[in-house]
Write a protein that holds these residues in place. Structure first.
Motif, short mmCIF file in Angstrom:
data_model
loop_
_atom_site.label_atom_id
_atom_site.label_comp_id
_atom_site.label_asym_id
_atom_site.label_seq_id
_atom_site.Cartn_x
_atom_site.Cartn_y
_atom_site.Cartn_z
N THR A 1 0.84 -1.20 0.00
CA THR A 1 0.00 0.00 0.00
C THR A 1 0.87 1.24 0.00
N THR A 2 0.56 2.18 -0.87
CA THR A 2 1.34 3.42 -0.96
C THR A 2 0.61 4.57 -0.27
N VAL A 3 1.37 5.58 0.09
CA VAL A 3 0.78 6.77 0.70
C VAL A 3 -0.17 7.45 -0.29
N ARG A 4 0.16 7.44 -1.56
CA ARG A 4 -0.70 8.03 -2.58
C ARG A 4 -2.06 7.34 -2.62
N LEU B 1 -4.99 15.31 -0.61
CA LEU B 1 -3.74 15.29 -1.35
C LEU B 1 -2.66 14.62 -0.49
N SER B 2 -1.68 14.03 -1.16
CA SER B 2 -0.61 13.37 -0.42
C SER B 2 0.07 14.33 0.54
N TYR C 1 0.50 14.32 5.02
CA TYR C 1 1.70 14.44 5.84
C TYR C 1 1.56 15.50 6.94
N HIS C 2 0.48 16.27 6.90
CA HIS C 2 0.21 17.18 8.01
C HIS C 2 -0.24 16.39 9.25
N TYR C 3 -0.77 15.19 9.01
CA TYR C 3 -1.30 14.38 10.10
C TYR C 3 -0.37 13.25 10.51
N PHE C 4 0.39 12.72 9.55
CA PHE C 4 1.28 11.58 9.83
C PHE C 4 2.60 11.80 9.12
N GLY C 5 3.68 11.53 9.81
CA GLY C 5 4.99 11.73 9.23
C GLY C 5 5.35 10.71 8.18
#
Length: 239
Positions: free
Chosen positions: A40-43, A52-53, A57-61
């Motif tokens: 599974t990818t972040v996208r 948006l990807s 990243y505002h929520y998870f590093g």
């Protein structure tokens, strides 16, 4: 000032940051359970969560942070459930409540449970693995304490080691997520009642005395397994 986001599908409905974080985790957990964490990818997570990807990243590093958050939340809820059950009541009643509580938490974290079962090697690689390991240890200790106390009190049979009893009960509980889906005709509460009926009668000392016998391996009857879609075969990771 708190940031308020909106769902892409309906800009008139505000979504608080905590709700957005929960939505991302929910969608990520579903993908992790179905595709596997590594595949599974972040996208993909961002797409199904409707963000948006970069927003993700505002929520998870990282993806690892999402995996850890999903599994740790499940284990924390499980331990909180166990903690609400008195440890000084009758062992048989404790057994009933632990089973009911376990199935209730599994029902509320079905994808987390699949990740937990199928991604042992990946979980071991996480920076937060120590926190996961400690939470797992608490789960194990509660069951060991109960089973050992039941044997010592003469409530549970003593001819089967508590560690073996624990593994039998554990696997039956945790693996139920793979085949059981609650319905109006057969609810989680009914499954818990049936589970308790079968297992508690089997491990009670008076149940064994009433005619229950331990079959030699050669006498075991193997039932045909239900044909199910193939699943991932990564190392198991269970309490």
């Amino acid at each position: 000032m708190d940031i308020v986001e909106t769902l892409p599908s309906d800009r008139s409905q505000p979504v608080q940051p905590q709700d957005r974080r929960s939505l991302i985790l929910q969608k990520a957990a579903e993908l992790f359970a179905i595709k596997g964490v590594s595949a599974t990818t972040v996208r993909e997570i961002a797409d199904v969560a409707g963000v948006l990807s970069g927003t993700l990243y505002h929520y998870f590093g990282s993806k690892d942070d999402m995996v850890a958050a999903i599994v740790i939340r499940y284990l924390e809820d499980l331990n909180a459930c166990y903690g609400a059950i008195a440890a000084d009541i009758d062992p048989a009643e404790q057994f009933v409540r632990l089973v009911e509580g376990s199935l209730s938490i599994i029902e509320s974290h079905p994808y987390a449970m699949e990740i937990y079962q199928n991604s042992g090697k990946y979980l071991h690689s996480l920076a937060s693995y120590d926190k996961i390991r400690q939470a797992v240890g608490c789960v194990q200790r509660r069951w060991f304490d109960l089973l050992e106390a039941g044997v010592a009190a003469g409530v549970f049979r003593s001819d089967v080691p508590p560690r073996v009893l624990h593994r039998l009960v554990r696997d039956a509980l945790w693996l139920s997520v793979r085949w059981f889906t609650p319905t109006e005709d057969y609810t989680t509460r009914q499954l818990a009642a049936n589970f308790v009926s079968v297992f508690l009668q089997g491990i009670r000392r008076d149940g064994a005395a009433a005619g229950t016998r331990v079959l030699p391996v050669g006498d075991a009857v193997l039932l045909p397994s239900v044909r199910r879609p193939p699943r991932r075969t990564s190392p198991r990771f269970r309490p």
